[in-house]
Design a protein around this motif. Structure first.
Motif, PDB file in Angstrom:
ATOM      1  N   SER A  82      -2.918  -3.359   5.817  1.00  0.00           N
ATOM      2  CA  SER A  82      -2.110  -3.670   4.479  1.00  0.00           C
ATOM      3  C   SER A  82      -1.827  -2.573   3.688  1.00  0.00           C
ATOM      4  O   SER A  82      -3.053  -1.769   3.813  1.00  0.00           O
ATOM      5  N   ASN A 106       1.406  -2.425  -2.723  1.00  0.00           N
ATOM      6  CA  ASN A 106       2.743  -1.839  -3.338  1.00  0.00           C
ATOM      7  C   ASN A 106       2.858  -2.401  -4.663  1.00  0.00           C
ATOM      8  O   ASN A 106       3.074  -3.587  -5.277  1.00  0.00           O
ATOM      9  N   VAL A 153       0.945  -5.878  -5.636  1.00  0.00           N
ATOM     10  CA  VAL A 153       0.958  -6.567  -4.333  1.00  0.00           C
ATOM     11  C   VAL A 153       0.708  -6.017  -3.175  1.00  0.00           C
ATOM     12  O   VAL A 153       0.938  -4.794  -2.651  1.00  0.00           O
ATOM     13  N   GLU A 154      -0.221  -6.871  -2.190  1.00  0.00           N
ATOM     14  CA  GLU A 154      -0.753  -6.226  -1.024  1.00  0.00           C
ATOM     15  C   GLU A 154       0.298  -6.685   0.060  1.00  0.00           C
ATOM     16  O   GLU A 154       0.680  -7.926   0.151  1.00  0.00           O
ATOM     17  N   GLU A 155       0.823  -5.782   0.819  1.00  0.00           N
ATOM     18  CA  GLU A 155       1.731  -6.096   1.966  1.00  0.00           C
ATOM     19  C   GLU A 155       1.311  -5.844   3.308  1.00  0.00           C
ATOM     20  O   GLU A 155       0.417  -4.927   3.432  1.00  0.00           O
ATOM     21  N   GLU A 156       1.052  -6.818   4.085  1.00  0.00           N
ATOM     22  CA  GLU A 156       0.613  -6.681   5.299  1.00  0.00           C
ATOM     23  C   GLU A 156       1.597  -6.376   6.416  1.00  0.00           C
ATOM     24  O   GLU A 156       2.492  -7.143   6.621  1.00  0.00           O
ATOM     25  N   VAL A 157       1.455  -5.173   6.889  1.00  0.00           N
ATOM     26  CA  VAL A 157       2.383  -4.686   8.001  1.00  0.00           C
ATOM     27  C   VAL A 157       2.021  -4.906   9.246  1.00  0.00           C
ATOM     28  O   VAL A 157       3.001  -4.939  10.282  1.00  0.00           O
ATOM     29  N   ASP A 199       8.232  -7.577  12.567  1.00  0.00           N
ATOM     30  CA  ASP A 199       7.521  -7.733  11.385  1.00  0.00           C
ATOM     31  C   ASP A 199       6.165  -8.098  11.481  1.00  0.00           C
ATOM     32  O   ASP A 199       5.270  -8.725  11.132  1.00  0.00           O
TER      33      ASP A 199
END
Length: 227
Positions: free
Chosen positions: A12, A15, A18-22, A220
């Motif tokens: 993660s 951003n 906001v936490e974005e899980e990649v 994704d």
């Protein structure tokens, strides 16, 4: 059988607030003597997986098992030693040192990997690896005099001269024409099989997949297909 295993790997980034899980719980096993290709659209997570598998960046959750060790639990100096001695790397650009000859580039890699032996032994290792990549005639050349394909062949030689267990290749043919791309991929395939390495390669070029043993498709942050 030697393996490198990624178990429920998550990554993660923040951003802003906001936490974005990649990466979303990826499981992947690399096997001895196999070329595994990672494919997927831009932003699918394939380069992130390679980087985490190679311990070039930390994961957020999960485990990386190599030689019966969970690498996540090791100290930074232990990880650096594994990268130097057990891993080899080939990237889109060769990243050769401009002021060193081909022979000196390879000798430096042996020193970094702390390969023991006399000067004579090292010279033999250099000769042997240059024979494998068919570049003995360029031993005294500097990078500026090498073609793009020759540079990548030397990059491959540098990556394997210390006999690593794992080879990581991130878009190694992206800057080459189709003929040179095929040559480099065939070379990587042959060396993986003959040296019994575990090879993980990221590529967006479908025509290169014929030189791989297994194809893993990502989308994704998840694996959606394994062939």
């Amino acid at each position: 059988m030697s393996q490198l295993q990624l178990e429920q790997v998550r990554k993660s980034f923040m951003n802003g607030e906001v936490e974005e899980e990649v990466l979303k719980g990826v499981n992947l096993t690399l096997n001895k003597g196999e070329v595994t290709a990672l494919i997927g659209s831009s932003g699918s997570g394939k380069s992130t997986i390679l980087s985490i598998a190679a311990s070039l960046q930390p994961l957020s959750k999960g485990r990386i098992i190599f030689d019966h060790q969970n690498l996540v639990e090791l100290k930074p100096e232990q990880i650096r030693k594994i990268r130097a001695q057990q891993y080899g790397f080939v990237f889109q650009q060769s990243h050769l040192v401009p002021f060193l000859t081909v022979e000196e580039q390879l000798s430096l890699m042996l020193d970094i990997a702390e390969v023991k032996g006399s000067k004579y032994d090292k010279q033999n290792e250099i000769k042997n690896v240059l024979e494998k990549v068919e570049m003995t005639h360029r031993q005294s050349a500097y990078p500026a005099s090498l073609s793009g394909g020759e540079k990548q062949r030397i990059a491959v030689a540098r990556a394997i001269i210390h006999r690593p267990k794992v080879l990581f290749a991130d878009e190694p043919t992206a800057s080459l024409d189709s003929k040179k791309s095929n040559d480099i991929m065939q070379l990587i395939q042959e060396l993986t099989h003959s040296l019994e390495m575990m090879t993980l390669i990221v590529t967006h070029e479908e025509e290169m997949l014929e030189y791989t043993d297994r194809v893993v498709k990502m989308s994704d942050g998840e694996i959606i297909m394994v062939n």
